[in-house]
Design an enzyme around this catalytic site. Structure first.
Site, PDB file in Angstrom:
ATOM      1  N   GLU A  43     -52.645  94.735  41.037  1.00 17.26           N
ATOM      2  CA  GLU A  43     -52.191  93.678  41.937  1.00 17.26           C
ATOM      3  C   GLU A  43     -52.697  92.308  41.457  1.00 17.26           C
ATOM      4  OE1 GLU A  43     -52.755  92.592  46.716  1.00 17.26           O
ATOM      5  OE2 GLU A  43     -53.986  94.138  45.776  1.00 17.26           O
ATOM      6  N   LYS A 111     -45.329  92.094  48.773  1.00 17.90           N
ATOM      7  CA  LYS A 111     -46.264  92.782  49.657  1.00 17.90           C
ATOM      8  C   LYS A 111     -45.870  92.572  51.108  1.00 17.90           C
ATOM      9  CE  LYS A 111     -51.301  93.498  50.009  1.00 17.90           C
ATOM     10  NZ  LYS A 111     -52.590  93.052  49.414  1.00 17.90           N
ATOM     11  N   CYS A 147     -51.111  97.648  47.362  1.00 21.52           N
ATOM     12  CA  CYS A 147     -52.434  97.766  47.987  1.00 21.52           C
ATOM     13  C   CYS A 147     -52.367  98.083  49.479  1.00 21.52           C
ATOM     14  CB  CYS A 147     -53.258  96.510  47.706  1.00 21.52           C
ATOM     15  SG  CYS A 147     -55.052  96.791  47.812  1.00 21.52           S
TER      16      CYS A 147
END
Length: 551
Positions: A43, A111, A147
């Site tokens: 990430e 994200k 994540c």
């Protein structure tokens, strides 16, 4: 459509803000991956994680976009890349994963779940993306959650419903002493629910107070562990995937035994300090070596991190320093192989006594004179740091800093602290462990790194005759349990008392914890070990009357 994929996992150590340096790391990893079809990176690996308010700077985003364009052009032949980067689109900035293939940016996914707790404040700088579909790599549909997206059910569920055949989660997940098992269980739950194989890629390295421990792995659709990368080390590993009647399967690859327990804590401290020194360009560290356990353990971590030649220890005795402490400091330095100098602070004590006598005359000696000793040591260390360049390493532990058993501008001075989030009982356990074990990657010696007497003797600041820590504090076993209840668990008075502690002791520790907030705000950064370290993890007002409710 292909029935075979070689996916290389690039568990690398980026540097926040070093876009060109991170670009070079990505290129080197791509070259090392060789004949892979796809190389996957952590990430925000181009910017480094967490980039914080750098993301608000247009010049920084422009440098990232230029690096992405260069990388994309290089995929005209050779492997495709999955790269994490801050990415602007339609007037918003996202935490993005970019698929670079065929000489262009083939796809971007954003994200969804932006963490906004503890050390995270991504909502400050990023916009949340929509629920994603998979990206298409040469006929294979790959889901790429980022994540925090895997810690909620919606994103992986959406990817599975959208036709994903394989999940590749790219992470910058910081170390906590019990987090590795939670990651594995989270991934396993997704495998069970979705029926899809899962790659979990995590970055490695230290960034200010955070340590990223790597430990990347792959789980097959049959829930078997196919790949396990080591923790606290950079690694490029290729995995081979084949399509069968029941979906994609991974050939077994590297299966490292991941560090855990005390070893994991110790290695996190070493990596955090090593990267703080290296990434900030310090030539080494300077440590006030007292003959006590905290400075001994700090010195051991420092030598393991950067080598004995970059660790300079200084013993600064006062009239209250025992012969045993002088001997123990000398033996610690000998065992570690680092330089030790001795500078007495007695002349400074005498000078302060004379300077302050007109105002202090007639008043009894108290903690003021004790703090002057500590601050004389702090001034001495900072003078040496200014003159010769090494960073002062603070040696206070979490137990002391919690209750204010530390001196501002004295033993709290320094540029970094490896024990900031380590309770005293854990300091003892780590010291015993390091005397028996030398962890992988350490630059320090085999065997003992401190005399057994340092571990066995009662802790003392030695600022007055026959002083012991437990003259002022509860026994560390009780103190640390109470602090864990207050800091990590946010338990109330009655719940802590129910664990067997006296109500008066719990109330005293609570008050000390509250009153020391102003000191902690001025403490140096240090390695995050627990689920709630002091600093961005735990934000309490300095001016705070809530503790009065205990009365």
């Amino acid at each position: 459509m292909t029935d075979r994929l070689v996916i290389s996992l690039a568990q690398i150590n980026p540097v926040v803000g070093d876009v060109r340096g991170n670009l070079a790391r990505i290129r080197a990893a791509r070259a090392e991956a060789g004949a892979a079809d796809l190389v996957v990176f952590p990430e925000l690996c181009l910017s480094g994680y967490p980039p914080e308010d750098l993301v608000l700077k247009p010049f920084f985003l422009e440098s990232v976009e230029q690096a992405v364009a260069e990388l994309a052009a290089e995929t005209a032949d050779g492997p495709a890349l999955l790269v994490g980067a801050p990415w602007r689109q339609d007037g918003r900035t996202y935490n993005a994963i970019l698929l670079l293939d065929g000489g262009k940016v083939e796809a971007a996914r954003f994200k969804v779940e932006l963490p906004n707790y503890g050390v995270f404040d991504e909502k400050r700088v990023f916009s949340a993306g929509p629920l994603p579909g998979p990206v298409n790599l040469r006929g294979v549909r790959i889901g790429v959650p980022i994540c925090e997206d895997i810690w909620i059910p919606d994103v992986v569920e959406c990817l599975e419903e959208s036709g994903a055949e394989l999940i590749v989660a790219l992470n910058a997940s910081p170390f906590e002493h019990d987090k590795a098992e939670r990651r594995m269980n989270t991934v396993l739950s997704h495998v069970v629910e979705s029926g899809l194989p899962f790659i979990y890629l995590n970055q490695v390295g230290g960034q200010d107070e955070l340590v990223f421990d790597g430990g990347s792995f792959a789980i097959g659709a049959d829930r078997s562990l196919r790949v396990q990368l080591p923790r606290f080390e950079e690694r490029i590993v290729s995995t081979v995937w084949t399509r069968g009647d029941t979906g994609w399967a991974c050939e077994e690859a590297e299966r490292a035994e991941p560090a855990d327990g005390l070893e994991a804590i110790y290695r996190a401290m070493v990596l955090g300090l090593r990267d703080y020194i290296g990434k900030n360009g310090f030539p080494g560290v300077l440590i006030g070596l007292s003959g006590g356990i905290d400075s001994a353990l700090s010195a051991a971590v420092a030598v393991d991190a950067v080598g004995a030649d970059k660790v300079h220890c200084v013993m600064m005795p006062s009239p209250y320093t025992s012969k045993e402490s002088l001997e123990d400091a000398a033996e610690c330095a000998r065992l570690l192989g680092c330089r030790l100098d001795e500078i007495s602070i007695e002349p400074a004590m005498q000078a302060f006594d004379a300077m302050l006598k007109p105002l202090f005359d007639g008043r009894p000696t108290d903690i003021t004179e004790e703090n002057i000793q500590s601050r004389a040591r702090g001034v001495t260390l900072m003078a040496l740091s200014n003159k010769f360049g090494p960073m002062v390493l603070s040696t206070g532990n979490k137990s002391e800093v919690s209750v204010g058993y530390a001196t501002l501008y004295g033993d709290m001075c320094g540029g970094y602290s490896v024990l900031k989030d380590v309770y005293k009982t854990t300091v003892f356990a780590l010291s015993r462990w390091r005397n028996q074990m030398r962890p992988a990657g350490s630059m320090g010696p085999e065997g003992r790194v401190m005399p057994e007497r340092v571990i066995a003797k009662p802790p003392s600041a030695e600022l007055r005759p026959d002083q012991k820590d437990e003259d002022s504090l509860p026994p560390y076993e009780a103190l640390d349990d109470i602090l864990n209840c207050l800091v990590e668990q946010d338990l109330g008075l009655s719940d802590i008392v129910a664990r067997g502690h006296e109500p008066e002791t719990v109330a005293k520790v609570w008050r000390l914890l509250d009153r020391a907030e102003y000191k902690r705000r001025q403490a140096p950064p240090g390695v995050k070990i627990t689920s709630r370290s002091f600093g961005r993890d735990r934000r309490y007002p300095i001016t705070n009357a809530a503790v009065g409710m205990l009365s």
